[in-house]
Design an enzyme around this catalytic site. Structure first.
Site, PDB file in Angstrom:
ATOM      1  N   HIS A  82      32.825  44.168  40.708  1.00  0.00           N
ATOM      2  CA  HIS A  82      31.626  43.844  39.930  1.00  0.00           C
ATOM      3  C   HIS A  82      31.483  42.338  39.840  1.00  0.00           C
ATOM      4  O   HIS A  82      32.462  41.631  39.609  1.00  0.00           O
ATOM      5  CB  HIS A  82      31.728  44.423  38.510  1.00  0.00           C
ATOM      6  CG  HIS A  82      30.563  44.034  37.647  1.00  0.00           C
ATOM      7  ND1 HIS A  82      29.358  44.680  37.708  1.00  0.00           N
ATOM      8  CD2 HIS A  82      30.420  43.034  36.740  1.00  0.00           C
ATOM      9  CE1 HIS A  82      28.515  44.095  36.864  1.00  0.00           C
ATOM     10  NE2 HIS A  82      29.132  43.102  36.265  1.00  0.00           N
ATOM     11  N   ASP A 161      25.280  52.447  26.208  1.00  0.00           N
ATOM     12  CA  ASP A 161      25.087  51.073  26.683  1.00  0.00           C
ATOM     13  C   ASP A 161      23.624  50.800  26.973  1.00  0.00           C
ATOM     14  O   ASP A 161      23.113  49.728  26.651  1.00  0.00           O
ATOM     15  CB  ASP A 161      25.922  50.797  27.929  1.00  0.00           C
ATOM     16  CG  ASP A 161      25.638  49.408  28.466  1.00  0.00           C
ATOM     17  OD1 ASP A 161      25.967  48.438  27.758  1.00  0.00           O
ATOM     18  OD2 ASP A 161      25.052  49.265  29.550  1.00  0.00           O
ATOM     19  N   ARG A 168      20.002  44.754  22.104  1.00  0.00           N
ATOM     20  CA  ARG A 168      20.574  43.395  22.136  1.00  0.00           C
ATOM     21  C   ARG A 168      19.580  42.419  22.745  1.00  0.00           C
ATOM     22  O   ARG A 168      19.467  41.275  22.306  1.00  0.00           O
ATOM     23  CB  ARG A 168      21.872  43.391  22.954  1.00  0.00           C
ATOM     24  CG  ARG A 168      23.034  44.073  22.252  1.00  0.00           C
ATOM     25  CD  ARG A 168      24.179  44.339  23.218  1.00  0.00           C
ATOM     26  NE  ARG A 168      24.628  43.121  23.864  1.00  0.00           N
ATOM     27  CZ  ARG A 168      25.185  43.079  25.089  1.00  0.00           C
ATOM     28  NH1 ARG A 168      25.374  44.189  25.771  1.00  0.00           N
ATOM     29  NH2 ARG A 168      25.564  41.945  25.598  1.00  0.00           N
ATOM     30  N   SER A 183      30.088  46.305  27.731  1.00  0.00           N
ATOM     31  CA  SER A 183      28.923  46.839  28.431  1.00  0.00           C
ATOM     32  C   SER A 183      29.218  46.970  29.924  1.00  0.00           C
ATOM     33  O   SER A 183      29.000  48.022  30.543  1.00  0.00           O
ATOM     34  CB  SER A 183      27.738  45.895  28.189  1.00  0.00           C
ATOM     35  OG  SER A 183      26.661  46.174  29.045  1.00  0.00           O
ATOM     36  N   LYS A 187      30.358  50.786  32.089  1.00  0.00           N
ATOM     37  CA  LYS A 187      29.617  51.312  33.242  1.00  0.00           C
ATOM     38  C   LYS A 187      30.533  51.427  34.470  1.00  0.00           C
ATOM     39  O   LYS A 187      30.443  52.379  35.236  1.00  0.00           O
ATOM     40  CB  LYS A 187      28.421  50.407  33.543  1.00  0.00           C
ATOM     41  CG  LYS A 187      27.263  50.681  32.583  1.00  0.00           C
ATOM     42  CD  LYS A 187      26.118  49.729  32.782  1.00  0.00           C
ATOM     43  CE  LYS A 187      26.456  48.366  32.238  1.00  0.00           C
ATOM     44  NZ  LYS A 187      25.313  47.490  31.975  1.00  0.00           N
TER      45      LYS A 187
END
Ligand code: URA
Length: 435
Positions: A82, A161, A168, A183, A187
């Site tokens: 990621h 999320d 947010r 968050s 995921k």
């Protein structure tokens, strides 16, 4: 339990219990805890933070707010990567097939462009027919058969999320390290992976502009992984200039294909090999990163990584002929050079502005409803430290809507700092952080 008491406890600096965290996230997902109470709790967390114990429970509760992908029928260790996002960061496209070609399955649930940064799904959708919305069964089958699959977040993956992120976004509580870390990690850990490599970008094109903040985010995410029993290694890498040369969806896909053919720009290749080697170690097919790099290089040289990419594209509905002939990717009507206003050495590039220039041309979204033009974007000719003559092209813009041209040109000129002396060198791979 009352939401009011949980908010007050966090507001006053207390640590929430496991029961409190699970109750409030379950209630929020189901709609029983209203948005205004969750927004207040998010602000209390923003101001007070969370302990590592709270954060582990919070992330676990987010993961289990929805479906957790089950890839247990694939016997190998599954490893994903990621990135926190940048400009020209197309690493996932060459990386996933390279790693898969070396025997480590890569299940990858990716995102779309966010702000000035590009998104993997938008880049893949530049390939005609490519479908990022496979159902969980097709996703698991593609990972099993091809070794990789790149899809978007499904509605039932981490719904807590999705709801919380939207709140947010409008309550000034995005930039909180524990909320960002949980968050992202929720995921990723819902994808069905065994291990994860994180690329935390730092610099003027990243969300985290300083090495200190990037390091704190990286450490927090590695800590969550450890708490969840998964191996997570983070790299902090430079985003103080665009990565590679292409910015924009079809242009980045073409650069990714060139990279798989061994013709990628040096910085893109280096980040890809660094992260990939770590993935091969985590996937237990290489003893160390040195062996990992050699195997990745071999998969690039002998065409097996390109072949994996092509098979993945075809398995997901894309036109394999376009992968063989990237000249058939969407092309902009015009290309326009942006000349250097003066000569000298490129001292710095305000990288966020480069991302915004591409966005303005149509490569990104101005609003949630914006439709991306896959063909447009830009090619960066001059990078930090390069010598430039007056009038020499800094960047070539790929344009369809000429009304956007002067705005994009002005942003490019503004982004470049050209001076007399060479800037201090910055490392591309800044730091490795592991548990
Ligand atoms: N990306 C995410 O997925 N979550 C955040 O909170 C920030 C960036």
């Amino acid at each position: 339990v009352r939401a009011y008491d949980i908010i007050r406890k966090k507001r006053d600096g207390g640590a929430l219990t496991e029961a409190e965290i699970r109750w409030v996230l379950r209630g929020f997902t189901a709609g029983d805890v209203p948005d205004y109470q969750m927004a207040a709790l998010a602000m209390a967390i923003f101001l007070r933070g969370m302990t590592s114990v709270e954060l582990g429970i919070w992330t676990d509760a987010m993961i289990h707010s929805g479906r957790v992908m089950d890839l247990s029928r694939i016997p190998a260790k599954k490893v994903d990567k990621h990135s926190t996002g940048g400009v020209g960061d197309k690493v996932s496209l060459p990386l996933a097939p390279l790693v898969a070609a070396c025997g480590v399955p890569v299940p990858m649930i990716s995102g779309r462009g966010l702000g000035h940064t590009g998104g993997t799904l938008d880049k893949l959708e530049a390939i005609p027919g490519f479908d990022v919305r496979l159902d969980p069964e097709a996703y698991a089958r593609t990972v099993a058969e091809v070794g990789l699959c790149l899809i978007g977040q499904t509605d039932d993956l981490c719904p807590a999320d999705r709801k919380l992120y939207a709140l947010r976004d409008v309550t000034a509580t995005v930039e909180s390290i524990p909320l960002i870390a949980s968050s992202i990690m929720s995921k990723k850990l819902a994808e069905g992976i065994d291990a994860l490599v994180l690329d935390v970008k730092t610099g003027s094109g990243a969300f985290m502009k300083t090495a200190e903040l990037s390091r704190e985010l990286a450490r927090t995410m590695v800590g969550i992984g450890e708490a969840m029993g998964r191996r997570v290694v983070a790299y902090i890498t430079d985003m103080d200039q665009p990565l590679g040369r292409a910015v924009g969806n079809a242009l980045e896909t073409a650069e990714s294909i060139a990279t798989l053919h061994g013709q990628g720009p040096a910085d893109l290749v280096e980040v890809t090999l660094t992260l990939g080697a770590e993935m091969l170690v985590l996937g237990e097919v290489a003893a160390d990163v040195g062996e990992g790099r050699r195997r990745l290089q071999a998969a690039m040289d002998d065409g097996t990584a390109f072949d994996r990419f092509r098979r993945m594209v075809v398995a997901q509905g894309g036109d394999g002929g376009v992968i063989d002939d990237p000249g058939r990717l969407p092309q902009a009507e015009a290309t326009v050079d942006v000349p250097a206003p003066s000569g000298g050495i490129v001292r710095a590039i305000q990288t966020e502005a480069i991302g915004v220039a591409a966005l303005v041309l149509g490569a990104g979204r101005e609003t949630q409803e914006s439709i991306i033009d896959p063909a447009v974007g830009l090619i960066v000719h001059k990078k930090v430290g390069d010598t430039v003559a007056p009038g020499e092209p800094l960047v070539t813009l790929h344009v369809n809507d000429r009304t956007k041209l002067s705005d994009a040109e002005a942003r490019i000129i503004e982004a470049y700092e050209i001076g007399e002396s060479a800037p201090a060198p910055r490392p591309l791979i800044v730091e490795r952080i592991a548990a």
